[in-house]
Design a protein around this motif. Structure first.
Motif, PDB file in Angstrom:
ATOM      1  N   UNK A  87     -16.408 -35.509 -22.138  1.00 31.80           N
ATOM      2  CA  UNK A  87     -17.310 -35.062 -23.206  1.00 31.80           C
ATOM      3  C   UNK A  87     -16.590 -34.114 -24.154  1.00 31.80           C
ATOM      4  N   UNK A  88     -15.760 -33.228 -23.605  1.00 27.35           N
ATOM      5  CA  UNK A  88     -15.071 -32.229 -24.424  1.00 27.35           C
ATOM      6  C   UNK A  88     -14.139 -32.855 -25.456  1.00 27.35           C
ATOM      7  N   UNK A  89     -13.722 -34.098 -25.213  1.00 29.59           N
ATOM      8  CA  UNK A  89     -12.824 -34.764 -26.162  1.00 29.59           C
ATOM      9  C   UNK A  89     -13.565 -35.276 -27.400  1.00 29.59           C
ATOM     10  N   UNK A  90     -14.904 -35.285 -27.363  1.00 28.53           N
ATOM     11  CA  UNK A  90     -15.689 -35.803 -28.477  1.00 28.53           C
ATOM     12  C   UNK A  90     -15.791 -34.778 -29.602  1.00 28.53           C
ATOM     13  N   UNK A  91     -15.871 -35.260 -30.810  1.00 27.03           N
ATOM     14  CA  UNK A  91     -16.055 -34.400 -31.982  1.00 27.03           C
ATOM     15  C   UNK A  91     -17.508 -34.359 -32.438  1.00 27.03           C
ATOM     16  N   UNK A  92     -18.389 -35.013 -31.681  1.00 31.92           N
ATOM     17  CA  UNK A  92     -19.797 -35.048 -32.073  1.00 31.92           C
ATOM     18  C   UNK A  92     -20.488 -33.726 -31.731  1.00 31.92           C
ATOM     19  N   UNK A  93     -21.603 -33.414 -32.421  1.00 30.85           N
ATOM     20  CA  UNK A  93     -22.331 -32.181 -32.084  1.00 30.85           C
ATOM     21  C   UNK A  93     -22.774 -32.223 -30.634  1.00 30.85           C
ATOM     22  N   UNK A  94     -22.658 -31.086 -29.941  1.00 28.53           N
ATOM     23  CA  UNK A  94     -22.992 -31.074 -28.525  1.00 28.53           C
ATOM     24  C   UNK A  94     -23.524 -29.724 -28.078  1.00 28.53           C
ATOM     25  N   UNK A  95     -24.189 -29.756 -26.923  1.00 23.71           N
ATOM     26  CA  UNK A  95     -24.713 -28.543 -26.296  1.00 23.71           C
ATOM     27  C   UNK A  95     -24.233 -28.499 -24.858  1.00 23.71           C
ATOM     28  N   UNK A  96     -23.721 -27.340 -24.437  1.00 23.51           N
ATOM     29  CA  UNK A  96     -23.283 -27.132 -23.062  1.00 23.51           C
ATOM     30  C   UNK A  96     -24.169 -26.075 -22.427  1.00 23.51           C
ATOM     31  N   UNK A  97     -24.643 -26.359 -21.220  1.00 24.90           N
ATOM     32  CA  UNK A  97     -25.509 -25.419 -20.513  1.00 24.90           C
ATOM     33  C   UNK A  97     -25.168 -25.443 -19.023  1.00 24.90           C
ATOM     34  N   UNK A  98     -25.694 -24.491 -18.298  1.00 21.79           N
ATOM     35  CA  UNK A  98     -25.669 -24.455 -16.834  1.00 21.79           C
ATOM     36  C   UNK A  98     -24.253 -24.625 -16.282  1.00 21.79           C
ATOM     37  N   UNK A  99     -24.043 -25.643 -15.428  1.00 22.73           N
ATOM     38  CA  UNK A  99     -22.743 -25.781 -14.781  1.00 22.73           C
ATOM     39  C   UNK A  99     -21.624 -26.117 -15.764  1.00 22.73           C
ATOM     40  N   UNK A 100     -21.957 -26.678 -16.909  1.00 22.24           N
ATOM     41  CA  UNK A 100     -20.923 -26.880 -17.933  1.00 22.24           C
ATOM     42  C   UNK A 100     -20.345 -25.532 -18.367  1.00 22.24           C
ATOM     43  N   UNK A 101     -21.184 -24.498 -18.367  1.00 21.75           N
ATOM     44  CA  UNK A 101     -20.713 -23.161 -18.748  1.00 21.75           C
ATOM     45  C   UNK A 101     -19.884 -22.539 -17.630  1.00 21.75           C
ATOM     46  N   UNK A 102     -20.270 -22.788 -16.384  1.00 23.02           N
ATOM     47  CA  UNK A 102     -19.476 -22.263 -15.272  1.00 23.02           C
ATOM     48  C   UNK A 102     -18.084 -22.898 -15.253  1.00 23.02           C
ATOM     49  N   UNK A 103     -18.012 -24.174 -15.591  1.00 16.76           N
ATOM     50  CA  UNK A 103     -16.709 -24.836 -15.684  1.00 16.76           C
ATOM     51  C   UNK A 103     -15.942 -24.364 -16.911  1.00 16.76           C
ATOM     52  N   UNK A 104     -16.642 -24.082 -17.990  1.00 13.93           N
ATOM     53  CA  UNK A 104     -15.990 -23.558 -19.197  1.00 13.93           C
ATOM     54  C   UNK A 104     -15.370 -22.193 -18.929  1.00 13.93           C
ATOM     55  N   UNK A 105     -16.019 -21.391 -18.095  1.00 13.34           N
ATOM     56  CA  UNK A 105     -15.475 -20.072 -17.767  1.00 13.34           C
ATOM     57  C   UNK A 105     -14.140 -20.197 -17.036  1.00 13.34           C
ATOM     58  N   UNK A 106     -13.931 -21.303 -16.331  1.00 14.90           N
ATOM     59  CA  UNK A 106     -12.674 -21.531 -15.604  1.00 14.90           C
ATOM     60  C   UNK A 106     -11.605 -22.064 -16.542  1.00 14.90           C
ATOM     61  N   UNK A 107     -11.998 -22.995 -17.430  1.00 11.45           N
ATOM     62  CA  UNK A 107     -11.060 -23.600 -18.393  1.00 11.45           C
ATOM     63  C   UNK A 107     -11.604 -23.385 -19.809  1.00 11.45           C
ATOM     64  N   UNK A 108     -11.345 -22.216 -20.349  1.00 15.83           N
ATOM     65  CA  UNK A 108     -11.916 -21.838 -21.643  1.00 15.83           C
ATOM     66  C   UNK A 108     -11.288 -22.631 -22.779  1.00 15.83           C
ATOM     67  N   UNK A 109     -12.111 -22.935 -23.786  1.00 16.94           N
ATOM     68  CA  UNK A 109     -11.604 -23.495 -25.034  1.00 16.94           C
ATOM     69  C   UNK A 109     -12.478 -23.000 -26.182  1.00 16.94           C
ATOM     70  N   UNK A 110     -12.033 -23.259 -27.392  1.00 18.02           N
ATOM     71  CA  UNK A 110     -12.756 -22.830 -28.590  1.00 18.02           C
ATOM     72  C   UNK A 110     -12.987 -24.049 -29.454  1.00 18.02           C
ATOM     73  N   UNK A 111     -14.254 -24.324 -29.770  1.00 13.28           N
ATOM     74  CA  UNK A 111     -14.573 -25.497 -30.587  1.00 13.28           C
ATOM     75  C   UNK A 111     -15.768 -25.192 -31.466  1.00 13.28           C
TER      76      UNK A 111
END
Length: 483
Positions: free
Chosen positions: A321-345
Motif C-alpha cells: 500500500x505504501x508504494x501507491x501514490x493515491x490518497x490514503x488513510x493509515x490507522x491502528x496497526x498501520x500506525x504501530x508499524x509506521x512507528x517501526x519503519x517511519x517515512x514521510x509522505x
C-alpha cells in the motif's frame, strides 16, 4: 492575545482600561442572565488583569443591589495599570477588599473566578491553589472570566489545581486551551464576547481554526441529481486479521454510510462470511498479494489498519500500500508499524490516538497530552500529509501548516470501534474529492456531531460505535440539518 488587545485598542482609539471595562460588563451581564436570582456573589480577584475584570464586575453588581464579597490576592509586584484603575474604582464606589485567606460568607449564590488569566504557564502557587480547591468543593456554581484559573490557554493542560467552572466567558476570541486537552473537564459551557472588536477582528487571521457541525455545509454540498456511484469514489479498505472482523467491517460500513460509491474490503478469509452477512453492500475478498495488487489498481482511495495486526501478513500488505501514490488513510496497526519503519509522505492521513502518537514521536502519552497542538504539528512535520490527533478536542494538522480543533464529541465515544468508524468516514470523504485536510476536518466533525446527537437522545454511557450509523446520515447531508 495581549498583542491583539493592544493592536485593537490602538486601531479603535480605545484605552486598555476601556477594554477591561467592556470585559467586566460582558461578564456581569452574562452572570446576571445565567443566575438572575443570585443575591450574593463571591468574587475572587487575582493580582493581574484578570483580577481587574473582577473588580469591574464587583462594582457593576454592587451598583445593581447585589451583595458582593470580594477577596483580593496580593502580589510581590504592583498591579498592572488597568487593574489598579479598576480596583480604585471599586473602592471609590464603596467596595471592600477582603484578604485571600478571609473566611467565605455562609451563603454564596455564585462564585466569580477572576484569579488567573490566559498568561498562566505553570501550576498555580499559594494562595491561588487553595482558593481554586475551595471553589471546586463549594456548592455554588462558578463563572470563569476568560478561562478557568489553572487551565493553560495555549494547550489545555492543568499542571496543578484548576477551576471546574459551570460557565466560561472567553474575551475577544477563543483560545486553544478552552477546546482541547483537559478543557472539557473545566470550562463548562463556553461563551465568547468580542468586546465590540468584530470589525477589527475581521482583518485578522486566526492561527488555529475551530470547526463544529455548522461547518459541514461548506464541505458537503447537496449531490447532483444525475450523479452515479462512480462519482463518489472507489474505496479499498485493508485490515481485519483473524478474529478482528468487527474492526474492518465498521470501517467499511462507515464509508458506505458517509456516501462512498463503492467499498471493497480485503481481509482474512475467516472474516468474509461474517462481514458479508452483516453488510452485504460491501465487496469482500481475501487479502492476498495478487488481490491487493488488483484492488490497488482499481481504487481511488485506500484505508489500511483497522484490525490489521502486526504479523508478516500485515507488514507485506502495508509495504504494498505504501508504494501507491493515491490518497490514503493509515490507522491502528498501520500506525504501530509506521512507528517501526517511519517515512514521510504527502498523500496520507494518519489518525493516531495519544498512545499511538506517543509511539510515533518516541515520547510518552502524557507528553503528547501536555501540548496536543504541538504534538500534532510535530507528527505532521515528521510523517507528512495530515494528522488527526484524536481525543477530547481532536486536533488536525497538516505539513503545510494548517491546524484546526474540532469542537464536537463527548465521553460516550470512549468505547471500542469509534476510531474504526472515523477512519471509514474520512476515507469516504477523500473518495468524494475532498482534499486531505478538508476530509480530515469534515470527517472528524461529522463523527463527533453524530455522537453528540446520540448523547442528547440517550446519554453518553453505553454508546456503541455502530450506534453512529443510525444518525450519521443527518450530518453527511447537512442540508437535512438546516431543514
Amino acid at each position: 492575545m495581549a498583542q491583539l488587545e493592544r493592536d485593537a485598542a490602538d486601531s479603535l482609539g480605545l484605552t486598555l482600561y476601556e477594554l477591561m471595562q467592556r470585559a467586566g460588563q460582558a461578564s456581569y451581564e452574562l452572570t446576571r442572565a445565567l443566575w438572575p436570582q443570585a443575591q450574593h456573589w463571591l468574587i475572587l480577584c487575582g493580582h493581574g488583569n484578570n483580577g481587574g475584570d473582577g473588580y469591574v464586575i464587583a462594582r457593576l453588581a454592587q451598583a445593581a443591589g447585589i451583595n458582593v464579597t470580594l477577596l483580593a490576592c496580593e502580589g510581590s509586584k504592583p498591579l498592572p495599570q488597568e487593574a489598579e484603575q479598576a480596583r480604585d474604582s471599586w473602592l471609590a464606589a464603596g467596595g471592600t477588599l477582603h484578604a485571600a485567606d478571609a473566611a467565605w460568607p455562609e451563603q454564596v449564590d455564585v462564585i466569580i473566578d477572576a484569579l488567573l488569566g490566559t498568561g498562566l504557564n505553570r501550576a498555580p502557587a499559594a494562595p491561588y491553589d487553595r482558593l481554586i480547591t475551595q471553589m471546586n468543593t463549594h456548592a455554588a456554581p462558578v463563572f470563569a472570566v476568560d478561562i478557568p484559573s489553572g487551565l493553560l490557554a495555549a494547550s489545555g493542560t492543568t499542571p496543578g489545581a484548576a477551576v471546574i467552572a459551570s460557565h466560561t466567558l472567553s474575551m475577544i476570541a477563543l483560545k486553544p486551551g478552552q477546546l482541547t486537552g483537559k478543557a472539557r473537564d473545566h470550562v463548562g459551557q463556553l461563551h465568547c464576547d468580542e468586546l465590540g472588536l468584530r470589525a477589527f477582528l475581521a482583518g485578522e487571521t486566526a492561527p488555529v481554526r475551530r470547526f463544529d457541525a455548522q461547518d459541514l455545509a461548506r464541505w458537503l454540498p447537496p449531490r447532483k441529481a444525475t450523479s452515479h456511484k462512480g462519482d463518489y469514489g472507489k474505496l479499498l479498505v485493508v485490515g481485519g486479521d483473524s478474529g478482528t472482523a468487527g474492526a474492518i467491517r465498521m470501517t467499511g460500513e462507515a464509508a458506505l454510510r458517509t456516501g462512498a460509491g463503492l467499498v471493497r474490503v480485503l481481509t482474512h478469509e475467516d472474516n468474509i462470511g461474517p462481514i458479508l452477512t452483516a453488510r452485504p453492500e460491501l465487496m469482500v475478498d481475501t487479502l492476498s498479494e495478487q488481490r491487493l495488487e488488483q484492488a490497488l489498481a482499481w481504487a481511488d482511495v485506500i484505508a489500511i489498519g483497522p484490525g490489521l495486526g502486526q504479523r508478516e501478513w500485515a507488514q507485506k500488505a502495508l509495504k504494498k500500500v505504501a508504494a501507491s501514490e493515491k490518497p490514503m488513510l493509515w490507522d491502528a496497526d498501520a500506525l504501530n508499524l509506521l512507528a517501526i519503519n517511519a517515512d514521510n509522505r504527502q498523500n496520507r492521513i494518519i489518525t493516531p490516538h495519544p498512545g499511538e502518537a506517543a509511539r510515533l514521536l518516541g515520547i510518552s502519552a502524557s507528553e503528547v497530552e501536555s501540548d496536543r497542538l504541538h504534538a500534532a504539528q510535530a507528527l505532521a512535520k515528521r510523517y507528512g500529509g495530515v494528522v488527526v490527533l484524536k481525543g477530547a478536542g481532536t486536533v488536525i494538522a497538516s505539513s503545510a501548516g494548517e491546524i484546526a480543533i474540532t469542537d464536537v464529541g463527548n465521553a460516550g465515544m470512549a468505547s471500542g470501534g469509534m476510531g474504526d468508524v472515523l477512519s471509514g468516514i474520512i476515507a469516504a470523504l477523500l473518495g468524494q474529492k475532498l482534499a486531505l485536510f478538508e476530509a480530515a476536518c469534515a470527517g472528524c466533525v461529522a463523527h463527533g456531531a453524530t455522537a453528540d446527537a446520540i448523547a442528547r437522545q440517550r446519554g453518553t454511557r453505553g454508546m456503541l460505535a455502530t450506534d453512529l450509523f443510525e444518525l450519521l446520515w443527518q450530518f453527511v447531508n447537512p442540508e437535512m440539518i438546516q431543514q
